[in-house]
Design a protein around this motif. Structure first.
Motif, short mmCIF file in Angstrom:
data_model
loop_
_atom_site.label_atom_id
_atom_site.label_comp_id
_atom_site.label_asym_id
_atom_site.label_seq_id
_atom_site.Cartn_x
_atom_site.Cartn_y
_atom_site.Cartn_z
N GLY A 116 0.82 -1.21 0.00
CA GLY A 116 0.00 0.00 0.00
C GLY A 116 0.85 1.25 0.00
N TRP A 117 0.47 2.20 -0.84
CA TRP A 117 1.15 3.49 -0.93
C TRP A 117 0.22 4.57 -0.39
CZ3 TRP A 117 6.16 3.52 -2.76
CH2 TRP A 117 6.59 2.37 -3.44
N PHE A 118 0.72 5.41 0.50
CA PHE A 118 -0.11 6.43 1.12
C PHE A 118 0.62 7.77 1.07
CE2 PHE A 118 -1.17 2.38 2.96
CZ PHE A 118 -2.56 2.36 2.90
N GLY A 119 -0.16 8.84 0.91
CA GLY A 119 0.41 10.17 0.85
C GLY A 119 0.94 10.62 2.20
N LYS A 120 1.54 11.79 2.19
CA LYS A 120 2.20 12.31 3.39
C LYS A 120 1.23 12.50 4.55
CE LYS A 120 5.02 16.24 4.93
NZ LYS A 120 5.96 15.40 5.70
N PHE A 121 -0.01 12.81 4.27
CA PHE A 121 -0.96 13.14 5.33
C PHE A 121 -2.10 12.12 5.45
CE2 PHE A 121 0.56 17.09 3.23
CZ PHE A 121 1.45 17.48 4.21
N ASP A 122 -1.95 10.98 4.80
CA ASP A 122 -3.05 10.01 4.75
C ASP A 122 -2.96 9.03 5.92
OD1 ASP A 122 -5.26 8.59 4.01
OD2 ASP A 122 -4.35 7.65 2.25
N TYR A 123 -2.99 9.56 7.15
CA TYR A 123 -2.97 8.68 8.32
C TYR A 123 -4.21 7.79 8.34
CZ TYR A 123 0.23 12.38 9.87
OH TYR A 123 1.23 13.30 9.94
N GLU A 124 -5.34 8.38 7.99
CA GLU A 124 -6.59 7.64 8.05
C GLU A 124 -6.56 6.44 7.12
OE1 GLU A 124 -11.42 8.43 7.52
OE2 GLU A 124 -10.01 10.12 7.61
N GLY A 125 -5.94 6.61 5.94
CA GLY A 125 -5.86 5.51 5.00
C GLY A 125 -5.06 4.35 5.54
N ILE A 126 -3.93 4.66 6.21
CA ILE A 126 -3.11 3.59 6.77
C ILE A 126 -3.86 2.90 7.91
CG2 ILE A 126 -0.95 3.07 7.96
CD1 ILE A 126 0.33 5.41 6.52
N VAL A 127 -4.49 3.68 8.77
CA VAL A 127 -5.22 3.10 9.90
C VAL A 127 -6.36 2.22 9.40
CG1 VAL A 127 -6.62 3.61 11.92
CG2 VAL A 127 -4.57 4.94 11.48
N ASP A 128 -7.09 2.69 8.39
CA ASP A 128 -8.17 1.87 7.83
C ASP A 128 -7.63 0.56 7.26
OD1 ASP A 128 -10.18 3.62 8.49
OD2 ASP A 128 -10.21 4.64 6.56
N GLU A 129 -6.45 0.62 6.65
CA GLU A 129 -5.85 -0.57 6.07
C GLU A 129 -5.49 -1.59 7.15
OE1 GLU A 129 -4.03 -3.04 3.10
OE2 GLU A 129 -5.28 -1.24 2.86
N LEU A 130 -5.09 -1.10 8.32
CA LEU A 130 -4.59 -1.99 9.37
C LEU A 130 -5.62 -2.33 10.44
CD1 LEU A 130 -1.01 -0.46 9.73
CD2 LEU A 130 -1.62 -2.67 8.75
N LYS A 131 -6.81 -1.77 10.34
CA LYS A 131 -7.86 -2.17 11.28
C LYS A 131 -8.23 -3.63 11.06
CE LYS A 131 -11.04 0.83 10.31
NZ LYS A 131 -12.28 1.64 10.32
N THR A 132 -8.48 -4.32 12.16
CA THR A 132 -8.96 -5.68 12.04
C THR A 132 -10.46 -5.66 11.75
OG1 THR A 132 -9.35 -5.79 14.43
CG2 THR A 132 -7.21 -6.57 13.61
N GLU A 133 -10.97 -6.76 11.26
CA GLU A 133 -12.37 -6.83 10.85
C GLU A 133 -13.28 -6.53 12.04
OE1 GLU A 133 -15.48 -9.94 8.70
OE2 GLU A 133 -13.35 -10.44 8.94
N GLY A 134 -14.17 -5.58 11.82
CA GLY A 134 -15.12 -5.20 12.86
C GLY A 134 -14.59 -4.20 13.86
N GLN A 135 -13.32 -3.84 13.74
CA GLN A 135 -12.73 -2.90 14.69
C GLN A 135 -13.11 -1.47 14.32
OE1 GLN A 135 -8.43 -2.91 14.87
NE2 GLN A 135 -8.44 -2.45 17.05
N THR A 136 -13.45 -0.68 15.32
CA THR A 136 -13.78 0.72 15.08
C THR A 136 -12.63 1.59 15.57
OG1 THR A 136 -14.91 0.89 17.22
CG2 THR A 136 -16.25 0.30 15.30
N TRP A 137 -12.53 2.76 14.97
CA TRP A 137 -11.46 3.70 15.33
C TRP A 137 -12.06 5.08 15.45
CZ3 TRP A 137 -8.68 7.21 11.75
CH2 TRP A 137 -7.63 7.88 12.38
N SER A 138 -11.80 5.75 16.57
CA SER A 138 -12.42 7.04 16.84
C SER A 138 -11.71 8.19 16.16
CB SER A 138 -12.44 7.28 18.35
OG SER A 138 -11.12 7.41 18.85
N GLY A 139 -10.53 7.91 15.58
CA GLY A 139 -9.73 8.99 15.01
C GLY A 139 -8.82 9.64 16.03
#
Length: 439
Positions: free
Chosen positions: A103-126
């Motif tokens: 996966g390639w992510f931009g300089k500020f795409d923290y959300e994209g990386i976190v979404d990629e690494l969330k386990t199934e059904g896991q929620t993230w508050s940001g």
């Protein structure tokens, strides 16, 4: 649930990595930053893409991890992700050339990386506080992102976009949180400190920010990095002179001295204006140490320009100075409008000549400190010395002070002590502790 995170490039990238680690650890991951041995099943490379050497280092690091991923070893790398400046700038090309990356992510795409690494059904508050990776006593705080200056040679605006200031209240809250973690030294960073506040408050607000920051209980030092000379907020100088915990130190990139070259570089300042600014800074903040960066070999730099630069460096006697040779960056004004017609051999010769001049100046400035007693923070322990810095030295990039060990008294990393300077080299000092209290 373990991740190795490798940070390449500057302290601004380090802050980005620390923010990402805080968010990933909020998900339950254990993050290892720049470990000596890479053993985790997941690796994230936070890349630099500023100049040619930095891009090469980033690509080589990615390729090495790609080889580890392909090999069948004891510590198998299962997933490889890339973020940061290089990824922001060249993602499409890199996706084709390095398919081992998951996966390639931009300089500020923290959300994209976190979404990629969330386990199934896991929620993230940001949410998720930064995970500080520096020694406990110091940290970096980034007050803005991006740059509007559009200097001829610089790719930073192409990577980071327009200058965007953080809200003062958010910055001060982050600093208070750092102090609560034990941080006593705040290194304030941005691509362009001088423009802080212009977008949010329609006025220069750096002096106001630093003034309020200096009043936070527990801060021993505040140090400023990466100011821009054009339209410099001179009310900051009064703040520096007034507060003892604002270091008498300013990192301000000047790049060149002749009006001809400053115009070629699109710096929007003349030599006379720049020289006058440096004079005012030194007059209004007595004892200040100025760190600057200069460039040689930019298109249009004549031998006369270079000789003028050498003479100027001898006259200005910067306490801290770095230099680099011009390298053409695609998409910049220089790449589109100038011919890179100065041979690499000439660039390197000019660079060596300039740095040799600075080495002599640095040796003389360091020698002047012999006999002085300086307040020093202890950064680490070596065989026969404690190693620290004064207010005139930024972590990783500036001079260090080696303090003789005393068998009757031990120190702790993060102590502030008084050190009398006994000996000097071109870039480092040697001294002996003169108080035995620590702080």
């Amino acid at each position: 649930m373990e991740i190795d995170i490798l940070t390449l490039g500057c302290s601004k990238n380090l802050v980005d990595s620390e923010r990402l680690m805080g968010q990933l650890e909020a998900l339950g991951y254990v993050c290892h930053h720049d470990p000596e041995t890479l053993t985790s099943p997941i690796a994230i490379v936070n890349t630099c893409g500023f100049i040619g050497d930095a891009k090469e280092e980033s690509i080589n690091t990615i390729l090495q991890l790609g080889q580890r991923k392909a090999s069948k070893g004891k510590h198998q790398l299962e997933k490889l992700y890339v973020m940061g400046c290089l990824s922001q700038r060249y993602q499409k090309e890199l996706e084709t050339e390095i398919p081992e990356v998951d996966g390639w992510f931009g300089k500020f795409d923290y959300e994209g990386i976190v979404d990629e690494l969330k386990t199934e059904g896991q929620t993230w508050s940001g949410e998720g506080k930064r995970k500080l990776t520096t020694p406990k006593h110091y940290a970096y705080v980034k007050i803005s992102e991006g740059c509007n200056r559009m200097c001829s040679y610089c790719a930073i605006p192409l990577i980071t976009g327009r200058h965007t200031s953080r809200k003062k209240e958010d910055i001060l809250d982050e600093v208070r949180w750092m102090v609560a973690q034990g941080v006593k030294e705040i290194n304030v960073i941005a691509q362009d400190l001088s423009s802080y506040g212009l977008d949010l408050y329609h006025r220069h607000a750096l002096a106001e920010l630093i003034d309020e920051m200096a009043q936070i209980a527990g801060i021993h030092w505040i140090r400023l990095h990466y100011a821009y000379p054009t339209d410099f907020p001179e009310d900051l100088l009064d703040v520096m002179a007034r507060h003892s915990n604002v270091c008498k130190y300013l990192d301000i990139a000047l790049q060149h001295c002749t009006t001809h070259m400053l115009t070629q570089m699109r710096r929007h300042i003349t030599q006379e204006e720049q020289d006058a600014l440096i004079s005012r800074i030194r007059q209004r903040v007595p004892g200040i140490h100025i760190r600057t960066t200069l460039m040689v070999g930019h298109p249009g730099e004549s031998e006369e320009d270079f000789q003028a630069l050498c003479n100027w460096v001898k006259t200005m006697r910067f306490e801290r100075m770095g230099a680099f040779a011009y390298s053409e960056e695609e998409g910049t004004y220089a790449a589109q409008h100038y011919q890179d017609d100065i041979p690499d051999e000439t660039k390197q010769k000019r660079l060596s000549t300039l740095m040799a001049i600075q080495q002599e100046i640095s040796a003389e400035i360091q020698a002047d400190k012999i006999g002085q007693t300086l307040s020093v923070v202890v950064d680490r322990e070596e065989d026969n010395y404690w190693v620290g810095r004064s207010e005139y030295d930024s972590p990783e990039v500036d001079c260090e002070i080696l303090i003789e060990k005393d068998s009757n008294h031990t120190l702790t990393i993060g102590d502030w002590i008084d050190v009398t300077i006994l000996r000097a080299e071109e870039f480092d000092l040697y001294g002996k502790q003169t108080n035995m209290g620590g702080a």
